[in-house]
Design a protein around this motif. Structure first.
Motif, mmCIF file in Angstrom:
data_model
loop_
_atom_site.group_PDB
_atom_site.id
_atom_site.type_symbol
_atom_site.label_atom_id
_atom_site.label_comp_id
_atom_site.label_asym_id
_atom_site.label_seq_id
_atom_site.Cartn_x
_atom_site.Cartn_y
_atom_site.Cartn_z
ATOM 1 N N VAL A 186 11.871 -1.375 -8.072
ATOM 2 C CA VAL A 186 10.863 -1.590 -9.113
ATOM 3 C C VAL A 186 9.868 -2.650 -8.672
ATOM 4 O O VAL A 186 8.656 -2.514 -8.863
ATOM 5 N N SER A 187 10.391 -3.722 -8.056
ATOM 6 C CA SER A 187 9.533 -4.805 -7.596
ATOM 7 C C SER A 187 8.517 -4.317 -6.570
ATOM 8 O O SER A 187 7.327 -4.638 -6.651
ATOM 9 N N VAL A 188 8.976 -3.527 -5.618
ATOM 10 C CA VAL A 188 8.069 -3.013 -4.591
ATOM 11 C C VAL A 188 7.019 -2.094 -5.200
ATOM 12 O O VAL A 188 5.836 -2.171 -4.864
ATOM 13 N N ALA A 189 7.439 -1.221 -6.114
ATOM 14 C CA ALA A 189 6.490 -0.321 -6.771
ATOM 15 C C ALA A 189 5.446 -1.109 -7.552
ATOM 16 O O ALA A 189 4.250 -0.796 -7.507
ATOM 17 N N ASN A 190 5.879 -2.147 -8.259
ATOM 18 C CA ASN A 190 4.937 -2.957 -9.036
ATOM 19 C C ASN A 190 4.002 -3.756 -8.146
ATOM 20 O O ASN A 190 2.806 -3.866 -8.414
#
Length: 270
Positions: free
Chosen positions: A115-119
């Motif tokens: 999720v962090s990478v996508a955000n």
């Protein structure tokens, strides 16, 4: 483990350092420790395909490979093949900023990294690719290649999931419906069992009974991404007939074409 699976795992390992990081989508989100940052607008008013940042996520990881098919092949391999085809199809149709997200590691910790990478990549749309199974209580046994194996031919079909906790729920639902309609036009039918009591804790609210869109608030990648997000279960690999279909180029091309058609429609409507 089959030779084809070993080859896929090897390719995934090579790709991981240059792409992103991890997760097993089947895990539910835990309690939130801090307020979510204020979400940015999901898309500009005018949608330009070449600038639309689409993340196509390969569900699960080599370490946490998801379900086993009726013939004992890990879900991760199915996900990797189909997600790679979808990403390539989108790029070939002008969605040049499409990125394939291949992840590593164990299930839950890697979810939050994903999720962090996508955000951090400021994705406009997040699409997670999976293949379905059934609750353990619905499995039957058979023998395949001399080994005890499990199957369930009772259910089949694809399904789409969105989260009402996503900051762009309306956009997520709209995209999921478009994908569902395109799949229906390909002659594919959705999995209706998620509305049945037999599904137990896997039972979900059906938001669109025409094309098979369900609400699933507990999925980390749907609820915590700051872009619109959809999870696609492309078909049931625990169903012996549909597993063979999901391995066929024809079925994979049909699903990839449906996703690309939905994205074209999505962009045209902006």
């Amino acid at each position: 483990m089959s030779k084809s699976w070993r080859a896929i795992a090897a390719i995934a390992v090579l790709l991981i350092p240059s792409l992103f990081s991890s997760a097993d989508q089947s895990q539910a989100a835990g309690p939130r420790k801090a307020a979510k940052p204020k979400p940015r607008l999901s898309l500009p008013e005018k949608c330009e395909p070449r600038k639309l940042r689409i993340v196509v996520d390969v569900g699960h990881t080599a370490d946490s490979y998801g379900a086993l098919s009726a013939r004992n092949d890990p879900e991760f391999g199915f996900n990797f093949r189909l997600a790679s085809l979808i990403a390539a199809k989108l790029k070939s149709e002008g969605f040049a900023a499409t990125r394939l997200l291949v992840t590593d590691g164990k299930a839950r910790p890697s979810l939050f990294k994903r999720v962090s990478v996508a955000n951090e990549s400021r994705a406009d749309l997040f699409l997670s690719i999976h293949h379905d199974s059934v609750p353990d209580k619905l499995l039957e046994t058979w023998e395949f290649d001399g080994a005890k194996s499990y199957f369930s031919d009772r259910f089949s079909g694809h399904s789409l999931f969105v989260s009402q906790q996503n900051p762009h729920f309306v956009t997520s639902l709209m995209l999921a419906r478009m994908i569902g309609r395109q799949l229906k036009e390909q002659g594919l039918r959705y999995a209706s069992q998620y509305t049945l009591p037999v599904m137990g804790r896997h039972r979900r609210q059906l938001l669109d009974k025409d094309v098979g869109v369900y609400r699933y608030d507990g999925l980390v990648v749907l609820s915590r991404t700051r872009s619109a997000a959809v999870l696609l279960e492309a078909g049931s690999i625990i169903n012996r007939d549909e597993e063979m279909e999901m391995n066929s180029p024809e079925r994979q091309e049909a699903v990839a074409g449906a996703v690309a058609g939905a994205l074209r429609e999505f962009c045209e409507r902006r």
